[in-house]
Design an enzyme around this catalytic site. Structure first.
Site, short mmCIF file in Angstrom:
data_model
loop_
_atom_site.label_atom_id
_atom_site.label_comp_id
_atom_site.label_asym_id
_atom_site.label_seq_id
_atom_site.Cartn_x
_atom_site.Cartn_y
_atom_site.Cartn_z
N LYS A 41 0.83 -1.21 0.00
CA LYS A 41 0.00 0.00 0.00
C LYS A 41 0.87 1.26 0.00
O LYS A 41 2.05 1.21 0.39
CB LYS A 41 -0.90 -0.01 1.24
CG LYS A 41 -0.13 0.04 2.55
CD LYS A 41 -1.03 -0.24 3.75
CE LYS A 41 -0.23 -0.18 5.04
NZ LYS A 41 -1.00 -0.72 6.19
N TYR A 267 15.93 30.88 6.36
CA TYR A 267 14.73 31.60 6.78
C TYR A 267 14.65 31.66 8.29
O TYR A 267 14.99 30.71 8.98
CB TYR A 267 13.48 30.87 6.29
CG TYR A 267 13.25 30.92 4.80
CD1 TYR A 267 13.31 32.12 4.10
CD2 TYR A 267 12.94 29.75 4.11
CE1 TYR A 267 13.07 32.16 2.74
CE2 TYR A 267 12.69 29.79 2.74
CZ TYR A 267 12.76 31.00 2.07
OH TYR A 267 12.51 31.01 0.73
C1 LIG Z 1 -0.27 -1.79 6.82
C2 LIG Z 1 -0.83 -3.07 7.24
C3 LIG Z 1 0.01 -4.18 7.45
C4 LIG Z 1 1.51 -4.13 7.35
O1 LIG Z 1 2.08 -3.64 8.52
P1 LIG Z 1 3.67 -3.67 8.75
O2 LIG Z 1 3.83 -3.27 10.17
O3 LIG Z 1 4.24 -2.66 7.81
O4 LIG Z 1 4.15 -5.02 8.45
C5 LIG Z 1 -0.61 -5.39 7.76
N1 LIG Z 1 -1.95 -5.49 7.87
C6 LIG Z 1 -2.78 -4.43 7.69
C7 LIG Z 1 -4.25 -4.61 7.84
C8 LIG Z 1 -2.25 -3.18 7.38
O5 LIG Z 1 -3.07 -2.14 7.24
#
Ligand SMILES: *Cc1c(COP(=O)(O)O)cnc(C)c1O
Length: 376
Positions: A41, A267
């Protein structure tokens, strides 16, 4: 004229051979029959979902994303692995799930009915997963109501209930008491369903923290986002030797200058030179995703640490190079990653702005081109 990417002012470098090594290391670490779901994602936390998913094909049975656009981008790039889409879907999105062969989470009867109708019309028995909320209070059926709902859901014979999942609220800290409570709630539901002959190919609750520290929660598949990318979710979770970050952020020095005692830098006049200094201007700022900092943090130049001085701008930041002799325009600067023996980690940058490693990984903006090393 198209400049070669690595001749641009600043870029994000992704080492795909290290990604392969991380997956190999995870495969050696995990129990043989445990499968992997790679969470890609948000562009695989800023690494570029398509490129890392291609590498993952050999190692992970499943991919997961959080939005339809993310899933469709993978399909449009000929990535044909099973893809789970986290969260809730609208009716329109459910149509796309069938069209693109994506696995949604279906957690209520109305949606199951709609989805079954869409799937039957297309002549497909689509995969779905059911999410149980065991304490995060985000998506899914609340654990105490889950049994009734799941019993009714699996009556929709036009759908293939391939998986059942839950998600930890806190799995990577030393205190595992709430994670264990969530695990108990999940296990009780699974046991009871099993007694009634309701089973699933994939039962899953672990993210990276759970994978590392809660082996009793592995079930059939674990959902790993950050670990294959070489970054740990916390400072206290288990370490696996050989896991290393695959992302670096680099730039080239755009200008150097001498400043005199009393000169201000940047700045807001946040830095005043205590003596004659030599400084370098790095053509990257908070507009590229570096946190807003002032007089904090380092970059690597000439295998040494150079401190930021003043506050960073949208497009530039200044560092003190007085002690790094011979530094010149065009020299490579490492903002994240290794140079010689020195290293700047995601955690070091996260600590500058009191945030988490995930936030720094996916903060690098699209303005910075992604350069992939060792893509075959
Ligand atoms: C983002 C997510 C993961 C992955 O988590 P990590 O800590 O990066 O391994 C797993 N399950 C769900 C439902 C997520 O939203």
């Amino acid at each position: 004229m198209q400049l070669k990417k690595n001749h641009q002012r600043a870029w994000v470098e992704i080492d795909l051979s290290q990604l392969r090594r991380n997956f190999e290391t995870i495969q050696e670490d995990k129990p043989d029959n445990l499968e992997l779901l790679f969470v890609v994602k948000d562009q695989a936390y800023g690494h570029g979902a398509v490129a890392v998913s291609r590498v993952a094909k050999k190692f992970a049975e499943y991919l997961a994303v959080a939005t339809m656009d993310e899933a469709i981008e993978l399909r449009d790039n000929e990535i044909d692995d099973p893809i789970l889409v986290f969260g809730e879907r609208t009716e329109e999105e459910l149509e796309l799930c069938v069209a693109y062969g994506l696995t949604p989470c279906i957690n209520d009867l109305a949606k199951a009915k709609t989805f079954e109708k869409i799937a039957l019309k297309a002549g497909k028995k689509n995969n779905v997963h059911i999410e149980i909320d065991t304490g995060l209070s985000r998506y899914g059926i609340r654990w105490n109501e889950a049994l009734d709902v799941v019993h009714s859901l699996v009556e929709f014979k036009g759908l293939n209930f391939e998986g059942i999942m839950s998600h930890f609220a806190m799995s990577d800290e030393l205190d595992k008491s709430f994670a264990l409570q969530q695990l108990r709630r999940f296990t009780e539901i699974l046991t009871s369903l099993q007694k009634d002959g309701i089973t699933f190919k994939y039962r899953h609750i672990c993210n990276t923290g759970g994978y590392l520290d809660l082996p009793q929660a592995h079930f059939d598949i674990v959902r790993l986002g950050t670990l294959p990318l070489g970054v740990y979710p916390s400072e206290v979770c288990r370490r696996i030797p050989g896991i290393k970050p695959i992302m670096s952020v680099k730039a080239k020095i755009a200008a150097t200058r001498e400043i005199q005692v009393g000169d201000f830098v940047g700045y807001g006049m946040r830095y005043q030179a205590p003596s004659k200094r030599r400084i370098a201007v790095i053509p990257l700022g908070y507009g590229d995703g570096y946190p807003r900092v002032r007089n904090k943090g380092f970059v690597l130049i000439g295998n040494k640490r150079a401190p930021f001085i003043g506050g960073n701008a949208m497009d530039a930041m200044m560092v003190d190079i007085t002690e790094i002799y011979g530094t010149k325009i065009g020299d490579e600067v490492v903002l994240l990653g290794k140079q010689g023996e020195e290293e700047i980690t995601v955690r070091e940058i996260a600590n500058l702005s009191n945030t988490v490693t995930y936030d720094i990984m996916n903060s690098w903006r699209s303005r910075l081109p992604r350069v992939y090393l060792n893509s075959d």
